[in-house]
Design an enzyme around this catalytic site. Structure first.
Site, PDB file in Angstrom:
ATOM      1  CB  ALA A  17      -8.976 -35.444 -14.656  1.00 22.84           C
TER       2      ALA A  17
ATOM      3  CG  HIS B   6     -13.701 -29.524 -12.486  1.00 26.02           C
ATOM      4  ND1 HIS B   6     -13.356 -28.399 -12.851  1.00 26.02           N
ATOM      5  CD2 HIS B   6     -12.922 -30.332 -13.052  1.00 26.02           C
ATOM      6  CE1 HIS B   6     -12.780 -28.507 -14.164  1.00 26.02           C
ATOM      7  NE2 HIS B   6     -12.396 -29.763 -14.027  1.00 26.02           N
TER       8      HIS B   6
ATOM      9  CD  GLU C 134      -7.928 -43.284 -12.318  1.00 22.42           C
ATOM     10  OE1 GLU C 134      -8.393 -42.706 -13.296  1.00 22.42           O
ATOM     11  OE2 GLU C 134      -8.124 -44.342 -12.089  1.00 22.42           O
TER      12      GLU C 134
ATOM     13  CB  THR D 112     -10.859 -38.446 -12.178  1.00 23.21           C
ATOM     14  OG1 THR D 112     -12.044 -37.927 -12.291  1.00 23.21           O
ATOM     15  CG2 THR D 112     -10.869 -39.787 -12.514  1.00 23.21           C
TER      16      THR D 112
ATOM     17  CG  HIS E 273     -15.066 -47.274 -21.814  1.00 23.05           C
ATOM     18  ND1 HIS E 273     -14.676 -48.149 -20.773  1.00 23.05           N
ATOM     19  CD2 HIS E 273     -14.192 -46.739 -22.161  1.00 23.05           C
ATOM     20  CE1 HIS E 273     -13.394 -47.856 -20.542  1.00 23.05           C
ATOM     21  NE2 HIS E 273     -13.004 -46.845 -21.385  1.00 23.05           N
TER      22      HIS E 273
ATOM     23  NE  ARG F 278      -3.080 -42.901 -20.933  1.00 24.57           N
ATOM     24  CZ  ARG F 278      -4.303 -43.673 -20.885  1.00 24.57           C
ATOM     25  NH1 ARG F 278      -4.166 -44.895 -20.189  1.00 24.57           N
ATOM     26  NH2 ARG F 278      -5.384 -42.773 -20.509  1.00 24.57           N
TER      27      ARG F 278
ATOM     28  CD  GLU G  69     -14.755 -40.930 -15.744  1.00 24.83           C
ATOM     29  OE1 GLU G  69     -14.040 -40.093 -15.318  1.00 24.83           O
ATOM     30  OE2 GLU G  69     -15.871 -40.316 -16.424  1.00 24.83           O
TER      31      GLU G  69
ATOM     32  CG  ASP H 253      -8.211 -49.111 -19.785  1.00 25.04           C
ATOM     33  OD1 ASP H 253      -9.012 -48.963 -19.397  1.00 25.04           O
ATOM     34  OD2 ASP H 253      -7.082 -48.402 -19.747  1.00 25.04           O
TER      35      ASP H 253
END
Length: 561
Positions: free
Chosen positions: A470, A388, A468, A430, A182, A507, A270, A142
């Site tokens: 989530a 989802h 990715e 994701t 963000h 991560r 996102e 990032d």
């Protein structure tokens, strides 16, 4: 006792280690570390008996609130392993069809400090070496606008990122650079927010109200920029100023080390509205979220759209019987399956306008990004949220409040894929690791079905699909799910030899480098690289990294001090 690099490599290859002082051999012992699953717990529906529930849409607006993002994770400890010979892939996504999916690993959110230096430099270098050894293609980092332009307008400090990119280049790792506009979370969050808002207030005209209660959602700069899209100076140019400088600052690394630019589009980077903010407990899974359309700029657009449609009475406010953040669909008049406002003339008008505003936002930002990075040898990508929960309902309420006009009767992901295709961008999605049965069934969660729908939409739009996970997962069940999803072997895909163009693993942290987790991860990377057409017998990892947990801890101490 601190261990030298040769000692650490010896430890990770499970061979005796000769200590520098005294020549004592250390025989490593295998340790077993249990793996825990990370999953959200369902919350009960908040049943409302308010008289407003009996009104016909629209009625008085609901109230959104301040949002947040996923918490930060600690920097990884060192875990080194014997170097494996691996084929070097030339360029991002250069693999042939059916030849495997390159794996990237997300770096810690606080990889660069507030003083613009690399956080825990020695441990970072050792961790990058370990990732390279495992066959990882590269890392995702990032690039926080709130850090780079923290001091004031036009004052850019790229120090930590320059060093971090050079470290990645040194270890032969490619980089997915995320232009993060963000608010950062965790222990870096408030500081990033401070820098972001200082710059924001000096650049833009802040609205007096974004949601129904007059609260400013400070989690995302573009939640403000989006509402000012009619200004003379295009707002996306404000956000992409740092991208422009990034393009010139790292010109020599573009296409070689930096192979992808992911452009931040909304909360958590996102492309969506900040409809389900977790900060301060405003929203809890699996609530439906809330529409974000009560700012004066959005209402001005809504009014114009309603008048153009010959329905001026629809332009004064958004839906007012759509419940609150933690309601469920059947708690509301607007989202209920029978006679819900979403399925009527007003719902079609409003949801079409609301989702189109988000698409236009993405289109504008990508136009600017493409002008900056075109012909620079990098891919541009956009992250789409894997919403989802309540996917099994007719209205798909959480997707609607986020700006994805996806219902049982309408495909909301094809228009997004088509917009990305026009700019040659990658569709990054994701929740790839999730299985339907692992999620709360009362909330009708269906991540597998959602991934299939997105895969079909990207195929129809002929846009590359990347994935990715989530949530952090280190277990083999999650790895197998990722392998299956990334292979794109889905019903309706016409048997095409198609795979995801890349997968980014969440991560790099201490949990990843625990012995059992690391062993599973190395095997997972190998299988991903071999692809879906590999012989199953050959897909098994030939050897794993075996270290004792005490030795891993000692190695971490050695490199972090």
């Amino acid at each position: 006792m601190a261990m030298s690099l040769p000692q650490q490599i010896g430890a990770l290859s499970a061979s005796p280690i000769a200590a520098e002082s005294g020549g004592v051999s250390v025989e490593p012992k295998l340790a077993t570390v249990s793996t825990s699953r990370t999953r959200r717990s369902p919350v009960r529906s908040l049943r409302s008996s308010s008289p407003e529930m009996e009104r016909i849409s629209p009625s008085p607006p609901v109230s959104p609130s301040i949002g947040g993002i996923r918490p930060d994770l600690t920097s990884a400890c060192e875990a080194l392993m014997a170097e494996e010979e691996r084929e070097h892939k030339e360029g991002w996504g250069a693999q042939d069809k059916g030849k495997g999916v390159p794996v990237y690993v997300m770096m810690p959110l606080d990889s660069v400090t507030m003083r613009n230096g690399v956080n825990r430099r020695k441990a970072m270098g050792a961790s990058l070496q370990a990732l390279k050894s495992a066959g990882v293609e590269g890392v995702m980092m990032d690039v926080w606008w709130g850090l780079v332009e923290r001091e004031g307008p036009g004052e850019y400090n790229w120090g930590g990122y320059v060093e971090l990119l050079e470290m990645a280049k040194k270890h032969g790792l490619k980089v997915q650079a995320v232009m993060s506009f963000h608010q950062c979370g965790g222990n870096v969050g408030s500081l990033c927010q401070s820098g972001l808002w200082k710059r924001l207030k000096e650049t833009l005209t802040l609205p007096t109200q974004i949601n129904g209660e007059g609260e400013i959602l400070n989690i995302y700069l573009l939640a403000v920029i989006l509402f000012q899209s009619s200004r003379d100076v295009h707002p996306s140019s404000v956000m992409l100023t740092s991208c422009t400088l990034s393009g010139t600052k790292f010109e020599n690394l573009l296409g070689d080390t930096i192979v992808e630019i992911q452009v931040g589009m909304g909360p958590a980077g996102e492309l969506r509205y900040p409809s389900y903010p977790e900060q301060n407990g405003t929203w809890k899974f699996p609530g439906i979220g809330a529409f974000q359309c009560y700012d004066k700029y959005m209402l001005s657009h809504l009014k114009a759209a309603a008048e153009a449609a010959g329905k001026s009475k629809w332009g004064s406010t958004g839906p007012t019987d759509a419940g609150h953040y933690n309601n469920w669909p059947e708690d509301t008049n607007f989202f209920r399956k029978e006679g819900g406002g979403w399925d009527g003339a007003y719902g079609e008008f409003f949801l079409g306008w609301y989702s189109q505003m988000l698409l236009d936002h993405g289109d504008r930002i990508l136009s600017s990004a493409k002008a900056i990075f075109e012909n620079k040898g990098v891919k541009i990508s956009v992250k789409i949220a894997g919403i989802h929960w309540h996917y099994g309902t007719r209205s798909h309420a959480p997707e609607l409040t986020a700006g994805y006009y996806n219902t049982r009767f309408r495909d909301g992901y094809l228009p997004i894929a088509q917009m990305l295709a026009r700019h040659g961008a990658v569709f990054n999605f994701t929740c790839i690791e999730m299985r339907d049965h692992e999620q709360p069934q009362d909330a009708q969660c269906a991540p597998e079905k959602l991934v299939k729908q997105v895969a079909l939409a990207t195929r129809a739009a002929q846009v590359p699909l990347a994935g990715e996970n989530a949530l952090p997962r280190y277990d083999e069940r999650a790895h197998e799910q990722i392998l299956q999803a990334s292979s794109l072997n889905i019903e309706g895909d016409s048997g095409e030899d198609r795979e995801m163009c890349a997968f980014t693993y969440l991560r790099m942290n201490q949990d990843l480098f625990q012995p059992d987790n690391w062993r599973r991860f190395v095997a997972f990377v190998k299988k991903m690289k071999e692809g879906k057409n590999a012989n199953p017998a050959e897909r098994e990892a030939e050897h794993f990294v075996h270290v004792t947990w005490p030795l891993v801890q000692e190695a971490a101490v050695a490199v972090m001090h």
